[in-house]
Design a protein around this motif. Structure first.
Motif, short mmCIF file in Angstrom:
data_model
loop_
_atom_site.label_atom_id
_atom_site.label_comp_id
_atom_site.label_asym_id
_atom_site.label_seq_id
_atom_site.Cartn_x
_atom_site.Cartn_y
_atom_site.Cartn_z
N MET A 151 0.81 -1.25 -0.10
CA MET A 151 0.12 0.07 0.07
C MET A 151 0.79 1.28 0.07
SD MET A 151 -2.90 1.10 2.67
CE MET A 151 -3.88 0.03 2.29
N GLN A 202 -3.14 5.34 -1.47
CA GLN A 202 -4.03 4.43 -1.05
C GLN A 202 -4.34 4.42 0.47
OE1 GLN A 202 -2.19 0.86 -2.38
NE2 GLN A 202 -2.81 1.15 -4.57
N ALA A 203 -3.35 4.82 1.07
CA ALA A 203 -3.67 4.89 2.63
C ALA A 203 -4.48 6.18 2.94
CB ALA A 203 -2.23 5.12 3.50
N LEU A 219 -7.80 5.05 2.64
CA LEU A 219 -8.34 4.32 3.35
C LEU A 219 -8.97 5.05 4.76
CD1 LEU A 219 -9.15 1.18 4.02
CD2 LEU A 219 -6.70 0.97 4.71
N GLN A 234 -15.68 1.55 5.69
CA GLN A 234 -14.67 0.44 5.74
C GLN A 234 -14.38 0.10 7.38
OE1 GLN A 234 -13.36 -1.23 3.63
NE2 GLN A 234 -11.36 -2.11 4.16
N ASP A 291 -12.11 -2.27 8.47
CA ASP A 291 -10.91 -2.95 8.83
C ASP A 291 -9.68 -1.90 8.82
OD1 ASP A 291 -9.11 -5.72 7.19
OD2 ASP A 291 -8.82 -4.76 9.05
N HIS A 292 -9.07 -1.92 9.96
CA HIS A 292 -8.01 -1.02 10.21
C HIS A 292 -6.60 -1.58 10.01
CE1 HIS A 292 -10.42 2.02 12.86
NE2 HIS A 292 -10.94 1.29 11.85
N ALA A 293 -6.44 -2.91 9.70
CA ALA A 293 -5.27 -3.87 9.81
C ALA A 293 -4.13 -3.30 8.64
CB ALA A 293 -5.59 -5.33 9.73
N GLU A 294 -4.93 -3.12 7.78
CA GLU A 294 -3.93 -2.73 6.60
C GLU A 294 -3.42 -1.15 6.56
OE1 GLU A 294 -6.09 -3.47 2.62
OE2 GLU A 294 -4.11 -2.97 1.51
N LEU A 295 -4.26 -0.64 7.28
CA LEU A 295 -3.69 0.90 7.34
C LEU A 295 -2.92 1.10 8.36
CD1 LEU A 295 -4.07 4.14 6.69
CD2 LEU A 295 -5.96 4.00 8.39
N GLY A 309 -0.78 -1.14 9.45
CA GLY A 309 0.42 -1.76 8.84
C GLY A 309 1.34 -0.80 8.17
N HIS A 310 0.50 0.16 7.33
CA HIS A 310 1.07 1.10 6.48
C HIS A 310 1.68 2.16 7.34
CE1 HIS A 310 2.13 3.99 3.06
NE2 HIS A 310 1.40 4.76 3.79
#
Lengths: 241, 186
Positions: free
Chosen positions: A1, A5-6, A9, A18, A20-24, A26-27
């Motif tokens: 990401m 994109q962050a 999100l 949205q 789910d916070h996991a992907e954000l 992680g970035h």
């Protein structure tokens, strides 16, 4: 990401689309700028929610609700009054309008049928022969000056010309003139002329006549007038004016 | 308040108000007063202007009850009227900024120090919200209420969901720039 994109999100999570916070997360662990931005956006969202959900005093609420109810009741009363007297108000309005129109025209009129004209815009104009009803025939009296071309002569008194007052007698012939003249006081001679012969002035010594008769014609005697062929002069005494 | 009115739904109260029952409509106003006032205050930024907007909102809602569909929720319907009334008040006054902090201190029942700190932060945030364009300000304040989501916010603002999202994103970025100094301390 990536960072773009962050950021997208972050907005979706704040919008609630949205969860789910996991992907954000992680970035953000790897990108300090996105981590700072995400923390600021979360704080801002909390502050806005806290500001919007602030408590309102009860007194203010009761005052506003009472004012709203009063306005509603007044509008309801106005609507009820207008619904109760629609015909009377309409009729009264018509009477007032008609009366005002009559007063404006200079005379009082009762309500009567009123003709309403409507102006319509015509895009095309066509010539058309239209029969128009004659409402009123107006008689026009035209005065034309008449000039008199005939001269009227009035009877004028013709000045009287002094004329010799001649006695009215029958006309005589020429050969009778001598005879006539012989008896007339007018001096008669053999020749007729219009010349006025002055009177012969006689000497006063030689004449036996009185001064009153001097210079006056004396009738000739019969011997001088009876000769034939003798020139005779008839002189008339000028008339006395 | 009558016991029957306490358990009546908004639709039932609206139906009674349609038939000319003023007490039913008064109950509806008391139920939704807080939400309507929050919307009005968030958009106008002044309590007096918010009061005018709320009063106008309730009067218009009563006159428009004939057009209200009892099958739909009453809250979004009256919030939409509140948004329009608030916008009209803002356009008529055209004021900038919010009220001073002193009025916030009048709220009783809280600790003074905490109240002052919270009041100062809220005052700063409120001033920043007041600087936003009207549509962004409306979208942010409406969405900040608990019961509002994107769909309801779009319905109240009478626009598409994507438009509401665009207003929210631009509003947040602008607030972040205005409150950058304060946000670093949070």
């Amino acid at each position: 990401m990536n960072c773009k994109q962050a950021r997208r999100l972050m907005q979706d999570i704040l919008d609630g689309t949205q969860a789910d916070h996991a992907e954000l997360d992680g970035h953000c662990a790897e990108c300090p700028q996105c981590r700072a931005e995400w923390r600021q956006l979360q704080a801002l969202d909390s502050a806005v929610r806290a500001d919007v959900r602030c408590d309102v005093p009860v007194a203010r609420r009761d005052r506003v609700i009472a004012a709203a109810l009063h306005r509603i009741e007044s509008q309801q009363g106005r609507a009820a009054r207008s619904a109760r007297w629609p015909k009377l108000v309409t009729a009264a309005a018509l009477v007032i309008v008609a009366f005002s129109v009559g007063l404006g025209a200079g005379r009082t009129v009762w309500p009567r049928e009123v003709t309403v004209t409507k102006t319509v815009k015509v895009t095309e104009v066509h010539e058309k022969i239209v029969e128009v009803e004659v409402v009123q025939e107006k008689v026009v009296i035209k005065r034309v000056p008449v000039y008199k071309t005939r001269i009227v002569y009035r009877d004028r008194k013709v000045p009287e010309v002094a004329s010799v007052a001649e006695p009215q007698r029958e006309p005589v012939k020429c050969d009778e003139i001598l005879v006539y003249l012989a008896s007339s006081p007018i001096a008669a001679t053999a020749r007729v002329t219009n010349e006025v012969q002055p009177a012969e002035v006689l000497d006063a010594g030689e004449s036996d006549e009185s001064p009153a008769t001097q210079g006056h014609w004396q009738p000739p005697d019969a011997t001088t007038t009876a000769s034939a062929g003798a020139e005779m002069v008839i002189a008339q005494k000028p008339p006395d004016y | 308040m009558e016991p029957s009115r306490m358990f009546a739904t908004d639709s039932e109260l609206a139906a009674q108000a349609k038939r000319g029952d003023p007490t039913a409509y008064e109950e509806l106003m008391r139920r939704h007063w807080e939400t309507v006032h929050r919307v009005a205050y968030a958009i106008t930024g002044y309590h007096d202007q918010a009061d005018d907007a709320v009063q106008e909102c309730f009067v218009r809602a009563y006159l428009a009850l004939a057009r209200y569909d009892e099958n739909q929720a009453f809250a979004p319907w009256i919030k939409g009227i509140a948004v329009n009334c608030s916008r009209e008040v803002v356009r008529s006054h055209k004021h900038a900024g919010h009220e001073a902090i002193d009025e916030m201190l009048l709220d009783p029942g809280k600790d003074t120090v905490a109240r002052v700190a919270a009041s100062q932060l809220q005052a700063v945030v409120r001033q920043a919200i007041a600087q936003l364009p009207l549509k962004q300000r409306t979208a942010i304040t409406l969405f900040a209420l608990e019961e509002m989501d994107l769909a309801e916010t779009a319905k109240v603002m009478d626009c598409a969901v994507g438009t509401v999202k665009a207003h929210l994103h631009r509003g947040r970025q602008k607030l972040r720039g205005l409150l950058s100094d304060c946000l670093e301390e949070i």
